[in-house]
Design a protein around this motif. Structure first.
Motif, PDB file in Angstrom:
ATOM      1  N   ALA A   1      30.502  32.558  62.802  1.00 48.17           N
ATOM      2  CA  ALA A   1      31.129  33.518  61.698  1.00 48.17           C
ATOM      3  C   ALA A   1      30.088  34.383  61.135  1.00 48.17           C
ATOM      4  N   SER A   2      28.779  33.853  60.780  1.00 48.52           N
ATOM      5  CA  SER A   2      27.813  34.787  60.141  1.00 48.52           C
ATOM      6  C   SER A   2      27.414  35.961  61.070  1.00 48.52           C
ATOM      7  N   ALA A   3      27.210  35.448  62.522  1.00 41.67           N
ATOM      8  CA  ALA A   3      27.027  36.567  63.428  1.00 41.67           C
ATOM      9  C   ALA A   3      28.069  37.528  63.286  1.00 41.67           C
ATOM     10  N   LYS A   4      29.166  37.149  63.526  1.00 36.60           N
ATOM     11  CA  LYS A   4      30.390  38.207  63.701  1.00 36.60           C
ATOM     12  C   LYS A   4      30.378  39.062  62.567  1.00 36.60           C
ATOM     13  N   LEU A   5      30.276  38.625  61.208  1.00 36.98           N
ATOM     14  CA  LEU A   5      30.326  39.235  60.115  1.00 36.98           C
ATOM     15  C   LEU A   5      29.193  40.436  60.173  1.00 36.98           C
ATOM     16  N   THR A   6      27.982  39.991  60.438  1.00 38.65           N
ATOM     17  CA  THR A   6      26.697  40.662  60.351  1.00 38.65           C
ATOM     18  C   THR A   6      26.984  41.758  61.506  1.00 38.65           C
ATOM     19  N   ASN A   7      27.560  41.515  62.487  1.00 39.08           N
ATOM     20  CA  ASN A   7      27.495  42.646  63.567  1.00 39.08           C
ATOM     21  C   ASN A   7      28.529  43.655  63.187  1.00 39.08           C
ATOM     22  N   ARG A   8      29.681  43.143  62.751  1.00 44.51           N
ATOM     23  CA  ARG A   8      30.630  44.167  62.342  1.00 44.51           C
ATOM     24  C   ARG A   8      30.230  45.020  61.283  1.00 44.51           C
ATOM     25  N   ILE A   9      29.403  44.328  60.228  1.00 44.10           N
ATOM     26  CA  ILE A   9      28.785  45.424  59.144  1.00 44.10           C
ATOM     27  C   ILE A   9      27.877  46.258  59.765  1.00 44.10           C
ATOM     28  N   PHE A  10      26.927  46.014  60.533  1.00 42.22           N
ATOM     29  CA  PHE A  10      26.093  46.897  60.962  1.00 42.22           C
ATOM     30  C   PHE A  10      26.530  47.832  61.991  1.00 42.22           C
ATOM     31  N   LEU A  11      27.577  47.421  62.701  1.00 44.00           N
ATOM     32  CA  LEU A  11      28.300  48.339  63.738  1.00 44.00           C
ATOM     33  C   LEU A  11      29.137  49.512  62.821  1.00 44.00           C
ATOM     34  N   PHE A  12      29.636  49.215  61.723  1.00 37.64           N
ATOM     35  CA  PHE A  12      30.305  49.909  60.722  1.00 37.64           C
ATOM     36  C   PHE A  12      29.115  50.716  60.170  1.00 37.64           C
ATOM     37  N   ALA A  13      27.995  50.501  59.518  1.00 38.03           N
ATOM     38  CA  ALA A  13      26.883  51.179  58.972  1.00 38.03           C
ATOM     39  C   ALA A  13      26.580  52.064  60.100  1.00 38.03           C
ATOM     40  N   GLU A  14      26.355  51.603  60.992  1.00 37.72           N
ATOM     41  CA  GLU A  14      25.356  52.505  62.395  1.00 37.72           C
ATOM     42  C   GLU A  14      26.312  53.817  62.736  1.00 37.72           C
ATOM     43  N   SER A  15      27.449  53.450  62.673  1.00 37.13           N
ATOM     44  CA  SER A  15      28.469  54.476  62.975  1.00 37.13           C
ATOM     45  C   SER A  15      28.916  55.555  61.877  1.00 37.13           C
ATOM     46  N   HIS A  16      28.258  55.238  60.829  1.00 40.92           N
ATOM     47  CA  HIS A  16      28.445  56.178  59.715  1.00 40.92           C
ATOM     48  C   HIS A  16      29.997  56.030  59.223  1.00 40.92           C
ATOM     49  N   ALA A  17      30.653  55.230  59.429  1.00 39.03           N
ATOM     50  CA  ALA A  17      32.043  55.293  59.140  1.00 39.03           C
ATOM     51  C   ALA A  17      32.274  55.330  57.492  1.00 39.03           C
ATOM     52  N   ASP A  18      31.129  54.806  56.723  1.00 39.64           N
ATOM     53  CA  ASP A  18      31.301  54.784  55.467  1.00 39.64           C
ATOM     54  C   ASP A  18      31.384  56.572  54.723  1.00 39.64           C
ATOM     55  N   ARG A  19      30.501  56.942  55.597  1.00 40.36           N
ATOM     56  CA  ARG A  19      30.332  58.550  55.257  1.00 40.36           C
ATOM     57  C   ARG A  19      31.526  59.400  55.887  1.00 40.36           C
ATOM     58  N   ARG A  20      32.261  59.073  56.786  1.00 39.46           N
ATOM     59  CA  ARG A  20      33.227  59.667  57.367  1.00 39.46           C
ATOM     60  C   ARG A  20      34.525  59.238  56.599  1.00 39.46           C
ATOM     61  N   LEU A  21      34.718  58.043  56.026  1.00 37.27           N
ATOM     62  CA  LEU A  21      35.686  57.623  55.366  1.00 37.27           C
ATOM     63  C   LEU A  21      35.578  58.560  53.758  1.00 37.27           C
ATOM     64  N   LEU A  22      34.461  58.811  53.423  1.00 35.28           N
ATOM     65  CA  LEU A  22      34.274  59.440  52.252  1.00 35.28           C
ATOM     66  C   LEU A  22      34.589  60.811  52.274  1.00 35.28           C
ATOM     67  N   ARG A  23      34.285  61.335  53.545  1.00 36.28           N
ATOM     68  CA  ARG A  23      34.564  62.751  53.671  1.00 36.28           C
ATOM     69  C   ARG A  23      36.058  63.209  53.923  1.00 36.28           C
ATOM     70  N   ILE A  24      36.565  62.199  54.687  1.00 34.36           N
ATOM     71  CA  ILE A  24      38.000  62.208  54.814  1.00 34.36           C
ATOM     72  C   ILE A  24      38.733  61.977  53.399  1.00 34.36           C
ATOM     73  N   THR A  25      38.465  61.321  52.688  1.00 28.58           N
ATOM     74  CA  THR A  25      39.322  60.781  51.383  1.00 28.58           C
ATOM     75  C   THR A  25      38.874  61.601  49.957  1.00 28.58           C
ATOM     76  N   GLU A  26      37.821  62.414  50.251  1.00 27.72           N
ATOM     77  CA  GLU A  26      37.349  62.971  49.128  1.00 27.72           C
ATOM     78  C   GLU A  26      38.184  64.096  48.430  1.00 27.72           C
ATOM     79  N   ASP A  27      39.169  64.525  49.097  1.00 26.33           N
ATOM     80  CA  ASP A  27      40.194  65.420  48.479  1.00 26.33           C
ATOM     81  C   ASP A  27      41.405  64.660  48.277  1.00 26.33           C
ATOM     82  N   ASN A  28      41.301  63.347  48.349  1.00 26.35           N
ATOM     83  CA  ASN A  28      42.655  62.436  48.271  1.00 26.35           C
ATOM     84  C   ASN A  28      43.835  62.879  49.026  1.00 26.35           C
ATOM     85  N   VAL A  29      43.689  63.520  50.133  1.00 28.82           N
ATOM     86  CA  VAL A  29      44.466  63.756  51.021  1.00 28.82           C
ATOM     87  C   VAL A  29      44.158  63.242  52.353  1.00 28.82           C
ATOM     88  N   ILE A  30      44.825  62.707  53.188  1.00 24.20           N
ATOM     89  CA  ILE A  30      44.627  62.501  54.487  1.00 24.20           C
ATOM     90  C   ILE A  30      45.694  63.275  55.404  1.00 24.20           C
TER      91      ILE A  30
END
Length: 149
Positions: free
Chosen positions: A88-117
């Motif tokens: 379970a630890s390995a799965k969670l850590t891998n999912r978090i790293f994949l999310f961060a490495e893909s810069h999904a957090d930044r893409r999510l902010l870019r998409i939602t910054e105008d409060n419209v999708i």
């Protein structure tokens, strides 16, 4: 309950090393009731499942029971499979790293910054939400693994 899940109560009881008689006594229910729950003839009430979770030391039983008996819960909360703490630890850590490495957090902010999708952003937003759902699932699995170790 579907055939593939109806014996979750029996599986958890056996994993805890209890007979039906011993479990029923500790749960404060009849052996007949426990047998009916374990064969899928009846669905145990949440209060009994809560006692099973404690007695059997199987938090994943609560998640599985709620997914199988509550349509709203199952549409919101991902499936939680029993895993070892290491897995379970390995799965969670891998999912978090994949999310961060893909810069999904930044893409999510870019998409939602105008409060419209808008329509051009919807597919990417949905993909990011699927990634986040996998992180939530992995975190819940780790929580279950931690509490049963």
């Amino acid at each position: 309950m579907p055939d593939d899940c109806r014996n979750i109560y029996k599986t958890c009881r056996k994993a805890a090393g209890l007979t039906q008689e011993a479990a029923a006594e500790r749960l404060g229910i009849s052996v007949e009731s426990l047998r009916a729950y374990e064969t899928g003839q009846r669905v145990p009430p949440n209060e009994v499942v809560e006692l099973m979770v404690i007695l059997y030391n199987a938090q994943h039983l609560a998640f599985q029971h709620l997914r199988e008996t509550n349509a709203l819960y199952s549409s919101v909360v991902p499936e939680v499979r029993p895993r070892s703490v290491l897995e379970a630890s390995a799965k969670l850590t891998n999912r978090i790293f994949l999310f961060a490495e893909s810069h999904a957090d930044r893409r999510l902010l870019r998409i939602t910054e105008d409060n419209v999708i808008d329509a051009s952003e919807r597919a990417e937003f949905n993909a990011i939400m699927e990634d986040l759902q996998e992180i939530v699932e992995a975190a819940l699995e780790l929580r279950c693994a931690r509490e049963s170790s």
